[in-house]
Design an enzyme around this catalytic site. Structure first.
Site, PDB file in Angstrom:
ATOM      1  N   LYS A   1       0.835  -1.196   0.000  1.00 33.97           N
ATOM      2  CA  LYS A   1       0.000   0.000   0.000  1.00 33.97           C
ATOM      3  C   LYS A   1       0.868   1.243   0.000  1.00 33.97           C
ATOM      4  O   LYS A   1       1.997   1.141   0.502  1.00 33.97           O
ATOM      5  CB  LYS A   1      -0.986   0.012   1.188  1.00 33.97           C
ATOM      6  CG  LYS A   1      -0.490  -0.515   2.522  1.00 33.97           C
ATOM      7  CD  LYS A   1       0.606   0.107   3.309  1.00 33.97           C
ATOM      8  CE  LYS A   1       0.767   1.545   3.529  1.00 33.97           C
ATOM      9  NZ  LYS A   1       1.975   1.889   4.328  1.00 33.97           N
TER      10      LYS A   1
ATOM     11  N   TYR B   1      -4.853   2.878   6.274  1.00 32.84           N
ATOM     12  CA  TYR B   1      -5.396   1.889   7.216  1.00 32.84           C
ATOM     13  C   TYR B   1      -6.701   2.389   7.840  1.00 32.84           C
ATOM     14  O   TYR B   1      -7.610   1.608   8.119  1.00 32.84           O
ATOM     15  CB  TYR B   1      -4.391   1.619   8.341  1.00 32.84           C
ATOM     16  CG  TYR B   1      -3.169   0.872   7.895  1.00 32.84           C
ATOM     17  CD1 TYR B   1      -3.180  -0.520   7.789  1.00 32.84           C
ATOM     18  CD2 TYR B   1      -1.993   1.542   7.578  1.00 32.84           C
ATOM     19  CE1 TYR B   1      -2.053  -1.211   7.383  1.00 32.84           C
ATOM     20  CE2 TYR B   1      -0.865   0.852   7.173  1.00 32.84           C
ATOM     21  CZ  TYR B   1      -0.905  -0.514   7.075  1.00 32.84           C
ATOM     22  OH  TYR B   1       0.213  -1.203   6.664  1.00 32.84           O
TER      23      TYR B   1
HETATM   24  P1  NDP Z   1      12.328   1.088   2.716  1.00 31.26           P
HETATM   25  O1  NDP Z   1      12.848   2.423   2.362  1.00 31.26           O
HETATM   26  O2  NDP Z   1      12.812   0.453   3.966  1.00 31.26           O
HETATM   27  O3  NDP Z   1      12.646   0.067   1.512  1.00 31.26           O
HETATM   28  C1  NDP Z   1      12.355   0.359   0.171  1.00 31.26           C
HETATM   29  C2  NDP Z   1      13.333  -0.406  -0.720  1.00 31.26           C
HETATM   30  O4  NDP Z   1      12.996  -0.128  -2.074  1.00 31.26           O
HETATM   31  C3  NDP Z   1      14.792   0.039  -0.588  1.00 31.26           C
HETATM   32  O5  NDP Z   1      15.475  -0.607   0.463  1.00 31.26           O
HETATM   33  C4  NDP Z   1      15.361  -0.337  -1.932  1.00 31.26           C
HETATM   34  O6  NDP Z   1      15.662  -1.739  -1.944  1.00 31.26           O
HETATM   35  C5  NDP Z   1      14.180  -0.157  -2.879  1.00 31.26           C
HETATM   36  N1  NDP Z   1      14.274   1.068  -3.679  1.00 31.26           N
HETATM   37  C6  NDP Z   1      14.335   1.097  -5.039  1.00 31.26           C
HETATM   38  N2  NDP Z   1      14.421   2.361  -5.481  1.00 31.26           N
HETATM   39  C7  NDP Z   1      14.435   3.170  -4.388  1.00 31.26           C
HETATM   40  C8  NDP Z   1      14.533   4.572  -4.217  1.00 31.26           C
HETATM   41  N3  NDP Z   1      14.608   5.430  -5.246  1.00 31.26           N
HETATM   42  N4  NDP Z   1      14.528   5.046  -2.946  1.00 31.26           N
HETATM   43  C9  NDP Z   1      14.434   4.234  -1.896  1.00 31.26           C
HETATM   44  N5  NDP Z   1      14.329   2.878  -2.007  1.00 31.26           N
HETATM   45  C10 NDP Z   1      14.344   2.351  -3.244  1.00 31.26           C
HETATM   46  O7  NDP Z   1      10.748   1.175   2.692  1.00 31.26           O
HETATM   47  P2  NDP Z   1       9.692   0.218   3.416  1.00 31.26           P
HETATM   48  O8  NDP Z   1      10.148  -1.178   3.327  1.00 31.26           O
HETATM   49  O9  NDP Z   1       9.360   0.779   4.745  1.00 31.26           O
HETATM   50  O10 NDP Z   1       8.403   0.453   2.476  1.00 31.26           O
HETATM   51  C11 NDP Z   1       8.299  -0.125   1.196  1.00 31.26           C
HETATM   52  C12 NDP Z   1       6.829  -0.199   0.810  1.00 31.26           C
HETATM   53  O11 NDP Z   1       6.146  -1.045   1.713  1.00 31.26           O
HETATM   54  C13 NDP Z   1       6.095   1.146   0.857  1.00 31.26           C
HETATM   55  O12 NDP Z   1       5.195   1.236  -0.217  1.00 31.26           O
HETATM   56  C14 NDP Z   1       5.328   1.115   2.162  1.00 31.26           C
HETATM   57  O13 NDP Z   1       4.138   1.867   2.120  1.00 31.26           O
HETATM   58  C15 NDP Z   1       5.047  -0.360   2.309  1.00 31.26           C
HETATM   59  N6  NDP Z   1       4.974  -0.782   3.720  1.00 31.26           N
HETATM   60  C16 NDP Z   1       3.908  -1.519   4.117  1.00 31.26           C
HETATM   61  C17 NDP Z   1       3.797  -1.943   5.407  1.00 31.26           C
HETATM   62  C18 NDP Z   1       2.636  -2.773   5.828  1.00 31.26           C
HETATM   63  O14 NDP Z   1       2.454  -2.943   7.023  1.00 31.26           O
HETATM   64  N7  NDP Z   1       1.860  -3.315   4.912  1.00 31.26           N
HETATM   65  C19 NDP Z   1       4.784  -1.570   6.419  1.00 31.26           C
HETATM   66  C20 NDP Z   1       5.910  -0.836   5.879  1.00 31.26           C
HETATM   67  C21 NDP Z   1       5.980  -0.453   4.574  1.00 31.26           C
HETATM   68  P3  NDP Z   1      16.948  -2.302  -2.718  1.00 31.26           P
HETATM   69  O15 NDP Z   1      18.131  -1.622  -2.100  1.00 31.26           O
HETATM   70  O16 NDP Z   1      16.887  -3.759  -2.433  1.00 31.26           O
HETATM   71  O17 NDP Z   1      16.763  -1.965  -4.165  1.00 31.26           O
END
Ligand code: NDP
Length: 367
Positions: free
Chosen positions: A136, A221
């Protein structure tokens, strides 16, 4: 329409149940042993949620397993290969991503990227012939949601969202109490979810990557909860955005208060924030009220109905969610409200909220 491989897996899954009940011979079951009743999941974006919640959950799932990873950070990919035993052939980056189409070990692509990348990576996975779970918010606009839904239809694949709370017993109870009118009709829903966004350099504060602020992130949410507690779609909203830090939150909303009217006359009063911690839902009905708070986290929910505690055994929401989606793909078990159409309905509300903030007036929610 599922692929032939899904069909074989489905058959094996059913045979497992039938064998357990003695309805099929072990010879027939042995013939299907080549097809495993577990789907391969590729996580796309190895950030906080993928690492801290989805990976541990995948170790607990019964009907899916980690099969692949997609990352733009080679060091992370190497670490995951080593720690999780992911095959080199199942490791992709954002350029090689589309080659997943040729990988029969990956059935579901789970998009865990910054919000602005959800639509593109979902559509590319669907075009590669994979089922998708997208985090989401579904996209940044209703138009993006429409394109994602159309791509799923064209591919004949299942498009679902990371709406884990539909598999949480407290939220299932909140939904049942409201929709079955156990305490009479719902009159007023109140809810809030917010946290303090720390790091000022994070993508969540950049409009180009996040699409918006708290409302796009954790506000979803509360919109969801108001919709499933009433069992109705809001017809109109009023909304206000309040900024206390115009530098940190220059590009995205900081705190949003919004109100919704439902066709039955039920009302909702909601809040979300990147500047304070709040986490509850409360529903006032004709003959009493119920409450879940803490409400929207991964665990630790507490609930009560007319002062009586709700008691449920804790579940791993993410494992239950992924298993539920896998069972839907494997056996046709009905999906809970986690399909692409649900994400689109939430986006209709978000667009109306942004319109109401801009106009200062009551805005209709489009259909
Ligand atoms: P993070 O920033 O921790 O991780 C995002 C990952 O995306 C990065 O580590 C990277 O992985 C990749 N990425 C690729 N391009 C970019 C960029 N330009 N900038 C930053 N990251 C990039 O985010 P979250 O894990 O917290 O969130 C990711 C998604 O999950 C969001 O859409 C959020 O809303 C959702 N979410 C949902 C939750 C739920 O409870 N359902 C809880 C937390 C988040 P890599 O280095 O491997 O390429």
């Amino acid at each position: 329409m599922n692929s032939r491989r899904d069909f074989l897996r489905t058959s094996a899954f059913h045979l497992g149940f039938l064998a357990a009940s003695g309805a099929v011979s072990s010879r027939l079951l042995a013939q299907s042993a080549a097809a495993k009743p577990s789907l391969g999941v590729a996580l796309v974006g190895l950030g906080g949620y993928a690492t801290r919640q989805l990976l541990p959950a995948l170790r607990q799932t019964k009907h899916c397993h980690l099969a692949g990873i997609v990352s733009g950070t080679p060091e992370k990919a190497a670490q995951w290969q080593k720690d999780e035993g992911v095959k080199a052939a199942n490791v992709y980056d954002y350029k090689t991503y589309d080659r997943i189409a040729d990988n029969p070990e990956i059935d579901i692509v789970y998009v865990v990227l910054p919000n602005s990348m959800h639509a593109e990576y979902t559509i590319r996975a669907l075009k590669a012939g994979k089922h998708v779970i997208c985090e989401k918010p579904m996209g940044l606009s209703v138009a993006e949601c429409d394109r994602m839904i159309a791509a799923a239809k064209e591919a004949g694949k299942t498009l679902t969202l990371g709406y884990r709370l539909h598999y949480d017993p407290f939220h299932q109870e909140a939904k049942r109490l409201g929709q079955e009118q156990v305490l009479g009709k719902v009159k007023l829903f109140e809810g809030g979810f917010g946290f303090r966004a720390g790091d000022p350099t994070q993508w969540r504060l950049r409009k180009a990557l996040a699409g918006g602020g708290a409302i796009m992130d954790v506000g979803v949410y509360v919109i969801q909860a108001a919709r499933y507690c009433t069992g109705e779609e809001p017809v109109s909203v009023t909304a206000q955005e309040i900024k206390t830090d115009g530098v940190k939150f220059a590009e995205v909303d900081e705190t949003v208060l919004w109100q919704m009217k439902f066709p039955s006359g039920a009302l909702a009063s909601c809040s979300t924030s990147y500047n304070c911690s709040t986490d509850f839902l409360q529903v006032a009905c004709e003959n009493g009220r119920y409450r879940v708070g803490p409400s929207y986290g991964y665990q630790g929910q507490k609930g009560e109905m007319n002062g009586k505690p709700m008691e449920f055994a804790p579940v791993n929401q993410q494992a239950a969610h992924m298993d539920g989606i896998a069972r839907h793909i494997l056996t046709g078990e009905p999906l809970l409200n986690v399909g692409g159409d649900e994400g689109r309905r939430d986006m209709l509300v978000i667009e109306a909220i942004y319109r109401a903030i801009a106009s200062g007036r009551e805005e209709a929610v489009a259909r």
